[in-house]
Design a protein around this motif. Structure first.
Motif, PDB file in Angstrom:
ATOM      1  N   THR A  90      -9.650  -9.097   7.433  1.00  0.00           N
ATOM      2  CA  THR A  90      -8.798  -7.943   7.185  1.00  0.00           C
ATOM      3  C   THR A  90      -7.989  -8.298   5.954  1.00  0.00           C
ATOM      4  N   PHE A 105      -5.276  -1.182   3.969  1.00  0.00           N
ATOM      5  CA  PHE A 105      -5.948  -2.378   4.478  1.00  0.00           C
ATOM      6  C   PHE A 105      -7.450  -2.129   4.533  1.00  0.00           C
ATOM      7  N   SER A 107     -11.171  -3.655   6.210  1.00  0.00           N
ATOM      8  CA  SER A 107     -11.929  -4.554   7.085  1.00  0.00           C
ATOM      9  C   SER A 107     -13.194  -4.895   6.310  1.00  0.00           C
ATOM     10  N   SER A 129      -9.182   0.407   6.840  1.00  0.00           N
ATOM     11  CA  SER A 129      -8.639   0.301   8.187  1.00  0.00           C
ATOM     12  C   SER A 129      -7.985   1.628   8.544  1.00  0.00           C
ATOM     13  N   PHE A 134      -0.513  -3.716  10.047  1.00  0.00           N
ATOM     14  CA  PHE A 134      -1.461  -4.651  10.642  1.00  0.00           C
ATOM     15  C   PHE A 134      -0.725  -5.797  11.302  1.00  0.00           C
ATOM     16  N   HIS A 144     -17.108  -6.827  12.172  1.00  0.00           N
ATOM     17  CA  HIS A 144     -16.905  -5.468  11.672  1.00  0.00           C
ATOM     18  C   HIS A 144     -18.243  -4.810  11.460  1.00  0.00           C
TER      19      HIS A 144
END
Length: 144
Positions: A90, A105, A107, A129, A134, A144
């Motif tokens: 992340t 953010f 992933s 994200s 987070f 992911h």
């Protein structure tokens, strides 16, 4: 004249070289860390699946056309076996080097393979994200 490419002795160096290339808007350096193979794939945050060097180059040029991306790893879980490594990260995305708060953010899942040129990226999947903030995970989670 043969193409001279940096030899990466460990997968962590490739991941850092990826972040560095995005930070410097250096598409050539970003492409140099991918396997020299037509089967490489990439899914950028907008969701398009790219295959091969030409499509990935075009996607990176679009991604970096307006500004660099500064990726700050927030959490990373990696798994390695002989000749292969998977990183599930992340990352906080900043659009300026001096930016404190993240714009958003990502992933990111990276699959790296080791060949005669050292470690290289074989697949990258990045998606935004859905979280506005987070919190670092307390236990490992799935890929992911």
């Amino acid at each position: 004249m043969p193409k001279l490419v940096r030899l990466f002795h460990n997968a962590d160096d490739v991941v850092e070289a990826w972040r560095d290339a995005l930070r410097h808007r250096d598409v050539k350096s970003a492409l140099d860390i991918w396997l020299d193979d037509d089967s490489i794939t990439c899914v950028l945050p907008e969701g398009h699946r790219l295959s091969g060097h030409a499509e990935i180059r075009d996607g990176l040029e679009r991604l970096l056309a307006k500004q660099p991306l500064f990726l700050e790893p927030i959490a990373c879980i990696s798994h390695s076996v002989l000749g292969a490594a998977v990183y599930d990260t992340t990352e906080a995305v900043h659009l300026r080097a001096d930016q404190i708060e993240a714009e958003f953010f990502l992933s990111i899942t990276l699959v790296l393979l080791q060949d005669s040129q050292g470690w290289r990226i074989a697949h990258l999947h990045a998606s935004r994200s859905t979280e506005d903030t987070f919190d670092a995970p307390s236990t490992p989670h799935g890929l992911h």
